[in-house]
Motif scaffolding. Sequence first.
Motif, PDB file in Angstrom:
ATOM      1  N   UNK A 130      -3.365  -0.711  -2.971  1.00 24.76           N
ATOM      2  CA  UNK A 130      -2.121  -0.266  -3.688  1.00 24.76           C
ATOM      3  C   UNK A 130      -1.071  -0.040  -2.702  1.00 24.76           C
ATOM      4  N   UNK A 131       0.260  -0.053  -3.289  1.00 27.69           N
ATOM      5  CA  UNK A 131       1.557   0.035  -2.688  1.00 27.69           C
ATOM      6  C   UNK A 131       2.182   1.489  -2.940  1.00 27.69           C
ATOM      7  N   UNK A 132       2.509   2.120  -1.993  1.00 25.51           N
ATOM      8  CA  UNK A 132       3.196   3.595  -1.928  1.00 25.51           C
ATOM      9  C   UNK A 132       4.489   3.302  -2.570  1.00 25.51           C
ATOM     10  N   UNK A 137       7.004   1.839   0.560  1.00 30.01           N
ATOM     11  CA  UNK A 137       6.446   0.544   0.032  1.00 30.01           C
ATOM     12  C   UNK A 137       5.328   0.085   1.124  1.00 30.01           C
ATOM     13  N   UNK A 138       4.383   1.076   1.484  1.00 29.32           N
ATOM     14  CA  UNK A 138       3.309   0.548   2.404  1.00 29.32           C
ATOM     15  C   UNK A 138       2.193   0.225   1.546  1.00 29.32           C
ATOM     16  N   UNK A 157       1.329   1.002  -7.987  1.00 28.85           N
ATOM     17  CA  UNK A 157       1.025  -0.666  -8.163  1.00 28.85           C
ATOM     18  C   UNK A 157      -0.386  -1.020  -7.532  1.00 28.85           C
ATOM     19  N   UNK A 158      -1.328  -1.638  -8.119  1.00 27.68           N
ATOM     20  CA  UNK A 158      -2.314  -2.145  -7.383  1.00 27.68           C
ATOM     21  C   UNK A 158      -3.103  -3.202  -7.707  1.00 27.68           C
ATOM     22  N   UNK A 159      -3.964  -3.612  -7.209  1.00 25.58           N
ATOM     23  CA  UNK A 159      -4.519  -4.942  -7.755  1.00 25.58           C
ATOM     24  C   UNK A 159      -6.025  -5.074  -6.779  1.00 25.58           C
ATOM     25  N   UNK A 160      -6.882  -6.152  -7.619  1.00 29.62           N
ATOM     26  CA  UNK A 160      -8.238  -6.174  -6.974  1.00 29.62           C
ATOM     27  C   UNK A 160      -8.365  -7.850  -7.044  1.00 29.62           C
ATOM     28  N   UNK A 161      -9.306  -8.500  -5.985  1.00 29.65           N
ATOM     29  CA  UNK A 161      -9.356  -9.657  -5.907  1.00 29.65           C
ATOM     30  C   UNK A 161     -10.975  -9.891  -5.491  1.00 29.65           C
TER      31      UNK A 161
END
Length: 218
Positions: A130-132, A137-138, A157-161
């Motif tokens: 995820x992004x701070x 924006x870390x 905002x986050x993601x998985x792969x």
Amino acid sequence: MASRISFLLGLLAVSFTVSTLAYDPSPLQDFCVADMTSSVLVNGFACKDPKLVQADDFFFSGLHIPGNTTNAPFGARLTPVTVAQVGGLNTLGISISRVDYAPGGFNPPHTHPRATEIITVLEGNVEVGFVTSNPGNRLITKVLGKGDVFVFPIGLVHYQVNIGSTNAVVIVALNSQNPGIVSIPNVLFGSTPEIASDILARAFQVDKNVVDDIKSKF
């Protein structure tokens, strides 16, 4: 008198602080099973008559069934269990889902506007991140294996792969009956009506033709 005023101000401060944490409607009775047939508009769903409530209003079966990722967008298939599937979740502030990933499958960058998410890996190896928020924006990222747990804070905002060579399976829990999902690519390039290409071109500092090409894929 001064100490009493200070005490009252303290109580007000606590009340305001607690209220900011309440994202879903709080229950005022044992349960409020969602009445999907009601035309009443409330923050959530109107309640079914408690006398008509049955065990199936609190029941879902299917999280043991693998999701079909063959034709799934991005190689990932979601099996949700929100208030839409289980009416008894109404006002209880919780939901759960299963996500199946083909090798290389991923969940694109997105947010849940109404919930914090906690993910547990059942099978496979999944990279998450995820992004701070601004200005930092870390990117905070980690590779998870079977039995590992990771938390995505609300709204980020986050993601998985799936980075493994075999299918991956995760269980996701969220502190909302209806957490919502905002897929960043879809909302920017696939909105209706669309965001003007020149605006997106300026935002991403690319040529307008690049934006138009991306839009054509949504």
